[in-house]
Write a protein that holds these residues in place. Sequence first.
Motif, PDB file in Angstrom:
ATOM      1  N   LEU A   5     -20.738  33.225 -36.514  1.00 45.87           N
ATOM      2  CA  LEU A   5     -19.723  32.568 -35.697  1.00 45.87           C
ATOM      3  C   LEU A   5     -20.393  31.768 -34.591  1.00 45.87           C
ATOM      4  N   PHE A   6     -20.169  30.461 -34.597  1.00 42.04           N
ATOM      5  CA  PHE A   6     -20.702  29.588 -33.555  1.00 42.04           C
ATOM      6  C   PHE A   6     -19.572  29.171 -32.629  1.00 42.04           C
ATOM      7  N   ILE A   7     -19.680  29.552 -31.353  1.00 43.65           N
ATOM      8  CA  ILE A   7     -18.681  29.186 -30.357  1.00 43.65           C
ATOM      9  C   ILE A   7     -19.274  28.125 -29.446  1.00 43.65           C
ATOM     10  N   VAL A  73     -19.519  29.154 -38.999  1.00 44.40           N
ATOM     11  CA  VAL A  73     -18.154  28.673 -38.762  1.00 44.40           C
ATOM     12  C   VAL A  73     -17.923  28.484 -37.279  1.00 44.40           C
ATOM     13  N   ALA A  74     -17.319  27.353 -36.916  1.00 46.65           N
ATOM     14  CA  ALA A  74     -17.058  27.029 -35.514  1.00 46.65           C
ATOM     15  C   ALA A  74     -15.630  26.532 -35.343  1.00 46.65           C
ATOM     16  N   PRO A  75     -14.948  26.936 -34.264  1.00 53.36           N
ATOM     17  CA  PRO A  75     -13.610  26.408 -33.984  1.00 53.36           C
ATOM     18  C   PRO A  75     -13.702  25.072 -33.263  1.00 53.36           C
ATOM     19  N   LEU A 113     -13.680  25.615 -38.627  1.00 53.06           N
ATOM     20  CA  LEU A 113     -12.817  26.720 -39.047  1.00 53.06           C
ATOM     21  C   LEU A 113     -11.784  26.283 -40.081  1.00 53.06           C
ATOM     22  N   VAL A 114     -11.139  25.145 -39.853  1.00 51.98           N
ATOM     23  CA  VAL A 114     -10.076  24.686 -40.750  1.00 51.98           C
ATOM     24  C   VAL A 114     -10.617  24.420 -42.144  1.00 51.98           C
TER      25      VAL A 114
END
Length: 252
Positions: A5-7, A73-75, A113-114
């Motif tokens: 997870l990449f924020i 995955v990044a938002p 993410l999408v």
Amino acid sequence: MKIGLFIPCYVDALYPEVGVSTLRLLRSLGLDVDYPEKQTCCGQPMGNAGFERMAVPLARKFDELFKGYDYVVAPSASCAAYVRLFHPRLLSNEAVGTHKPHECEAAGKTMDLVEFLHDVVKVESLPAKFPHKVSVHNSCHGVRELGLSSPSERNIPRFNKMIDLLKLVEGIEIVEPERPDECCGFGGMFAVEEQAVSARMGLEKVRRHMATGAEYITGPDSSCLMHMQGVAQKQGLDIKFIHVAQILSAGL
């Protein structure tokens, strides 16, 4: 399947609830998600401002930290796009600096993410509930670099991966503004160097969203939402903003 997870830095600093929602959503789908705590900025601000050499060490660190995962995955459509499209070139050109070229392994695994939920996981149902009228904002990076929706300038059948996912949410009413893929005027440095133009573009975009009668504006990039929210608040406009991850995870 192991997910890293990449924020992005601005999400971590200003919208941590988006990161929490993303993690909650991914884990609710039974995915094995890890959050590497030593992650930093992907280098996009430096690259966009013309200081690419300053982005190289960040690209190298990103790759070393995330290369062992099956997907990253990044938002954030813009950050995911920067990693995927620009990191390979930055690291292949390291020979002109003080380091030898670095094989870029993580970039090709990095997704917004999408697109990850739509194209890889292929989500068909969600337990989320969001009984509100929502206008969908298509960020420029998402449309033209990641293919989250069809760009209006191309003569191809219309599609929108974000809307496909939102349709799985119970109670939601989805609408789109006139000229749905027009830029909101953020653009990072553009908002600083062309402040008046950026603000006017943001105002016009917010007005088009509001013309749909929506209660909320949603999108895949907190940066675009932040820009429009600032414009709306300054003008006293009654509209709310929410990242798509927060809607898809609503009620979890």
